[in-house]
Design a protein around this motif. Structure first.
Motif, PDB file in Angstrom:
ATOM      1  N   TRP A  32      -7.574 -14.296   2.787  1.00  0.00           N
ATOM      2  CA  TRP A  32      -7.914 -14.702   4.149  1.00  0.00           C
ATOM      3  C   TRP A  32      -6.869 -14.081   5.064  1.00  0.00           C
ATOM      4  N   THR A  33      -7.312 -13.581   6.215  1.00  0.00           N
ATOM      5  CA  THR A  33      -6.349 -13.046   7.166  1.00  0.00           C
ATOM      6  C   THR A  33      -6.903 -13.048   8.571  1.00  0.00           C
ATOM      7  N   ASP A  34      -5.989 -13.050   9.514  1.00  0.00           N
ATOM      8  CA  ASP A  34      -6.330 -12.864  10.915  1.00  0.00           C
ATOM      9  C   ASP A  34      -5.342 -11.872  11.553  1.00  0.00           C
ATOM     10  N   GLN A  35      -4.592 -11.170  10.702  1.00  0.00           N
ATOM     11  CA  GLN A  35      -3.583 -10.208  11.143  1.00  0.00           C
ATOM     12  C   GLN A  35      -3.705  -8.922  10.317  1.00  0.00           C
ATOM     13  N   PRO A  36      -3.308  -7.784  10.898  1.00  0.00           N
ATOM     14  CA  PRO A  36      -3.321  -6.537  10.126  1.00  0.00           C
ATOM     15  C   PRO A  36      -2.364  -6.624   8.934  1.00  0.00           C
ATOM     16  N   TYR A  37      -2.636  -5.804   7.930  1.00  0.00           N
ATOM     17  CA  TYR A  37      -1.722  -5.681   6.792  1.00  0.00           C
ATOM     18  C   TYR A  37      -0.650  -4.679   7.204  1.00  0.00           C
ATOM     19  N   ARG A  38      -0.258  -3.785   6.344  1.00  0.00           N
ATOM     20  CA  ARG A  38       0.690  -2.725   6.669  1.00  0.00           C
ATOM     21  C   ARG A  38       0.219  -1.459   5.969  1.00  0.00           C
ATOM     22  N   TRP A  39       0.593  -0.322   6.511  1.00  0.00           N
ATOM     23  CA  TRP A  39       0.239   0.939   5.868  1.00  0.00           C
ATOM     24  C   TRP A  39       0.818   0.927   4.457  1.00  0.00           C
ATOM     25  N   HIS A  40       0.008   1.338   3.480  1.00  0.00           N
ATOM     26  CA  HIS A  40       0.493   1.374   2.107  1.00  0.00           C
ATOM     27  C   HIS A  40      -0.358   2.322   1.267  1.00  0.00           C
ATOM     28  N   VAL A  41       0.192   2.669   0.117  1.00  0.00           N
ATOM     29  CA  VAL A  41      -0.504   3.460  -0.893  1.00  0.00           C
ATOM     30  C   VAL A  41      -0.404   2.682  -2.191  1.00  0.00           C
ATOM     31  N   ASN A  42      -1.535   2.345  -2.767  1.00  0.00           N
ATOM     32  CA  ASN A  42      -1.538   1.625  -4.041  1.00  0.00           C
ATOM     33  C   ASN A  42      -1.162   2.572  -5.173  1.00  0.00           C
ATOM     34  N   ASP A  43      -0.628   1.998  -6.242  1.00  0.00           N
ATOM     35  CA  ASP A  43      -0.303   2.825  -7.414  1.00  0.00           C
ATOM     36  C   ASP A  43      -1.478   2.921  -8.375  1.00  0.00           C
ATOM     37  N   GLY A  44      -2.611   2.433  -7.933  1.00  0.00           N
ATOM     38  CA  GLY A  44      -3.854   2.517  -8.700  1.00  0.00           C
ATOM     39  C   GLY A  44      -5.015   2.491  -7.716  1.00  0.00           C
ATOM     40  N   GLU A  45      -6.209   2.435  -8.248  1.00  0.00           N
ATOM     41  CA  GLU A  45      -7.390   2.363  -7.395  1.00  0.00           C
ATOM     42  C   GLU A  45      -7.540   0.948  -6.834  1.00  0.00           C
ATOM     43  N   ALA A  78     -10.457   2.786  -2.386  1.00  0.00           N
ATOM     44  CA  ALA A  78      -9.277   3.626  -2.203  1.00  0.00           C
ATOM     45  C   ALA A  78      -8.907   4.256  -3.543  1.00  0.00           C
ATOM     46  N   THR A  79      -8.945   5.571  -3.575  1.00  0.00           N
ATOM     47  CA  THR A  79      -8.513   6.277  -4.771  1.00  0.00           C
ATOM     48  C   THR A  79      -6.983   6.255  -4.806  1.00  0.00           C
ATOM     49  N   ILE A  80      -6.410   6.623  -5.937  1.00  0.00           N
ATOM     50  CA  ILE A  80      -4.956   6.684  -6.046  1.00  0.00           C
ATOM     51  C   ILE A  80      -4.427   7.645  -4.984  1.00  0.00           C
ATOM     52  N   GLY A  81      -3.450   7.196  -4.227  1.00  0.00           N
ATOM     53  CA  GLY A  81      -2.839   8.036  -3.204  1.00  0.00           C
ATOM     54  C   GLY A  81      -3.430   7.901  -1.814  1.00  0.00           C
ATOM     55  N   GLU A  83      -3.636   6.493   1.589  1.00  0.00           N
ATOM     56  CA  GLU A  83      -2.824   5.681   2.499  1.00  0.00           C
ATOM     57  C   GLU A  83      -3.786   4.941   3.435  1.00  0.00           C
ATOM     58  N   HIS A  84      -3.629   3.618   3.528  1.00  0.00           N
ATOM     59  CA  HIS A  84      -4.574   2.832   4.309  1.00  0.00           C
ATOM     60  C   HIS A  84      -3.960   1.527   4.803  1.00  0.00           C
ATOM     61  N   VAL A  85      -4.636   0.936   5.798  1.00  0.00           N
ATOM     62  CA  VAL A  85      -4.247  -0.371   6.323  1.00  0.00           C
ATOM     63  C   VAL A  85      -5.495  -1.040   6.894  1.00  0.00           C
ATOM     64  N   ALA A  86      -5.619  -2.342   6.654  1.00  0.00           N
ATOM     65  CA  ALA A  86      -6.760  -3.120   7.135  1.00  0.00           C
ATOM     66  C   ALA A  86      -6.360  -3.922   8.369  1.00  0.00           C
ATOM     67  N   VAL A  97      -9.979  -5.982  -5.558  1.00  0.00           N
ATOM     68  CA  VAL A  97      -9.882  -5.743  -7.003  1.00  0.00           C
ATOM     69  C   VAL A  97      -8.942  -4.555  -7.178  1.00  0.00           C
ATOM     70  N   GLU A  98      -7.846  -4.784  -7.904  1.00  0.00           N
ATOM     71  CA  GLU A  98      -6.839  -3.733  -8.057  1.00  0.00           C
ATOM     72  C   GLU A  98      -5.964  -3.996  -9.273  1.00  0.00           C
ATOM     73  N   LYS A  99      -5.157  -3.013  -9.593  1.00  0.00           N
ATOM     74  CA  LYS A  99      -4.205  -3.112 -10.687  1.00  0.00           C
ATOM     75  C   LYS A  99      -3.203  -4.228 -10.389  1.00  0.00           C
ATOM     76  N   GLU A 100      -2.903  -5.037 -11.384  1.00  0.00           N
ATOM     77  CA  GLU A 100      -1.940  -6.130 -11.232  1.00  0.00           C
ATOM     78  C   GLU A 100      -0.614  -5.598 -10.697  1.00  0.00           C
ATOM     79  N   GLY A 101      -0.058  -6.300  -9.704  1.00  0.00           N
ATOM     80  CA  GLY A 101       1.236  -5.925  -9.144  1.00  0.00           C
ATOM     81  C   GLY A 101       1.155  -4.869  -8.053  1.00  0.00           C
ATOM     82  N   SER A 102      -0.054  -4.405  -7.739  1.00  0.00           N
ATOM     83  CA  SER A 102      -0.207  -3.399  -6.698  1.00  0.00           C
ATOM     84  C   SER A 102       0.137  -4.032  -5.348  1.00  0.00           C
ATOM     85  N   VAL A 103       0.434  -3.210  -4.357  1.00  0.00           N
ATOM     86  CA  VAL A 103       0.880  -3.718  -3.044  1.00  0.00           C
ATOM     87  C   VAL A 103      -0.261  -4.358  -2.289  1.00  0.00           C
TER      88      VAL A 103
END
Length: 103
Positions: A32-45, A78-81, A83-86, A97-103
């Motif tokens: 749940w959110t009402d604020q933007p996330y932050r720019w990031h790159v996941n280490d997985g899909e 989002a493929t590996i690499g 860079e995105h922000v919601a 749905v993502e790899k455990e421990g991803s940002v």
């Protein structure tokens, strides 16, 4: 077994999450959110599904920034690499749905 009414979920902070499942290191979480996330790159899909509300998904490719508005039922892969922000438009609930421990 779990039954979850996504529209009823509210976290105590932006991007607060309800852990739904961990399947061999792949996590499924309801956010749940009402604020933007932050720019990031996941280490997985990552699969990002808007369940309620609208989200502007910003992403960068080949030195250019793009924005797509996602509505309930839309998804962003989002493929590996990637860079995105919601940026939610008001309140939003999203399934990630993502790899455990991803940002």
């Amino acid at each position: 077994m779990k039954i979850i009414k996504a529209k009823d979920f509210v976290a105590d902070r932006a991007w607060g999450a309800l852990d739904i499942a961990n399947m061999n290191g792949i996590t499924t979480r309801l956010h749940w959110t009402d604020q933007p996330y932050r720019w990031h790159v996941n280490d997985g899909e990552e699969v990002f599904v808007v369940l309620d509300g609208e989200v502007d998904m910003h992403y960068r490719q080949n030195g250019h920034e793009y924005v797509h508005r996602l509505s309930a039922g839309d998804l962003f892969y989002a493929t590996i690499g990637t860079e995105h922000v919601a940026h939610p438009i008001g309140e939003a609930r999203v399934l990630v749905v993502e790899k455990e421990g991803s940002v």
